[in-house]
Structure formats: C-alpha cells, structure tokens
Design a protein around this motif. Structure first.
Motif: not given
Length: 250
Positions: A14, A71, A100, A166
């Motif tokens: 990602k 992340s 996300t 993502a």
C-alpha cells in the motif's frame, strides 16, 4: 527523503504504491520479519507494535522528522502531505476516508486471517475447520460489500484515492484467501485489473531478498517468529497463531 521499512506484504505494498503515485523520494529499509528484525529495540522505537510497514519522513511537519506506523495512518499522512489521493470536495473526501478505514479495520484483517487459516496454518499441519470457515465466510461477505460498491463506478470513492491504494494489494492476492474474485465478484475483479494497470502497482523492489520473501515459504522457526512472536511487554506470551502476509507482522 522518506524511509520505508519494508518486507513483501500487502500492507507494505500500500505504502509503496502511494509513494510511487505521489512521486515522493523514498528509500527502502529492508526489515526481515521472518528473522525477527521487527522486534529489535531500534525498530520498536519507530513502530512500538513491532510490525511493518512503518516510515520515517525526514522532512515531516515544519521540517521535523516524523516516524509513523499503521498503513492507514501512513496513507492519510502522505495524502495530506501532498494534497493528492483524496478528493477536494469534503463530502467525497470523507467518503474516501470511510472506505480507507473500512479496508484497514475490516477487509484487510479478515483477509489476513482467511489467508492464515486457508494457506499458512495447513502448511504447518494446523487445521481448524471452524476458524477457516468463519474467516472465509466473512471475507466473502466483505468482497460482496466491495463488489456492490464497484458495480457503478471505476474507483471506490469516485476518483482514484487512498481507498483504492489500501484495498488493491489485498484483492490482487484474493486466491490465497480462498476467494475466486473472477468467478464470484466480477466488479472487484474488473477494478483489480484496472488498478493493476497503473505504473505504481507494477513497481518491484530491487533486492535479492525480494524474490525469496515473495514465495511465502517459511521454516518452522520462521513460522514461530511470524505467527507466535515474542512478547515485548514482559507479559506472558499467548500461544496462538497470528496471520502472516496478512496482518500478523505485516
């Protein structure tokens, strides 16, 4: 310059994709999680959770260095830093943020657990029908949510955003999760192909360790390190497997 603490995994990819999309200067800091490097005192100063990815932006806010882990947080930070990969319209922006968060809170962790019980645990002679069935059913439900979302749009939040960044690294390895997206979720499959045509998704790390790590083949000792990591808090270690290329230490 941004240091990316890296090992081959969807969560790290990602960040790699985002850095490429945003054309930011970065360097790879290889972190061998199969050898326990994520538990070193030096690394735990950067990521107290002892997983990858993590970054250090040497030109962070007000020119100060910033160490950042998780992340989702990293993607949000990079989008804010550059003013890209998030829609300008506030309604659309929050929609992208919501998807996300959906990925990092739902799709990613469940995909990781499904991968673990479908692929990695059986390779070590560990078979748990209840866990396998539970996570496979849930990841299929989540792919259904995503498939419905993508039925009438090219990207998750309208325009290409961190929501796509993502999610893509996990859908590209859906087979390892026990899911056939081509046969079951055609909108997800078409979107995965669409995103996979972007140059940022084709970048590979030029390191001889990359090819070996990509095979995801672990010795019993490496399995222990990845899925039953040592406790770093002084508390008794819980003897239960954690996901590998699917969240555990990645």
């Amino acid at each position: 310059m941004i240091d990316l603490y890296y090992y081959t995994s969807p969560n790290v990819r990602k960040v790699l994709i985002a850095l490429e999309e945003l054309e930011l200067e970065y360097q790879i800091r290889w972190t061998d999680i199969s050898g326990g490097e994520q538990f070193s005192p030096e690394y735990l100063q950067i990521n107290p959770n002892g997983k990858v990815p993590a970054i250090v932006d040497h030109d962070g806010p007000d020119g100060r260095p910033l160490a950042l882990f998780e992340s989702g947080a990293i993607l949000l930070y990079l989008a804010e830093k550059t003013g890209k990969l998030l829609p300008a319209d506030p309604i659309e922006r929050w929609d992208a943020v919501a998807w996300t968060v959906w990925q990092v809170a739902n799709h990613g962790p469940i995909a990781g657990q499904s991968t673990h019980f479908h692929k990695y645990a059986p390779a070590m002679g560990i078979n748990d029908e209840y866990a396998t069935g539970r996570y496979l059913n849930e990841i299929r439900r989540l792919y259904g949510v995503l498939d419905t979302r993508l039925a009438d749009r090219d990207y998750i939040a309208g325009e290409f955003s961190i929501a796509d960044v993502a999610t893509y690294p996990w859908t590209r390895v859906a087979k390892g999760q026990g899911v056939d997206i081509e046969g079951e979720f055609p909108h997800v499959a078409a979107w995965t192909q669409r995103v996979g045509e972007r140059p940022s998704t084709k970048v590979r790390v030029s390191d001889p360790r990359e090819a070996k790590a990509s095979k995801n083949e672990y010795t019993a000792e490496q399995f222990q390190t990845l899925f039953r990591p040592p406790d770093t808090t002084g508390n008794p270690t819980i003897d239960s497997p954690e996901p590998a290329v699917a969240g555990g230490n990645q």
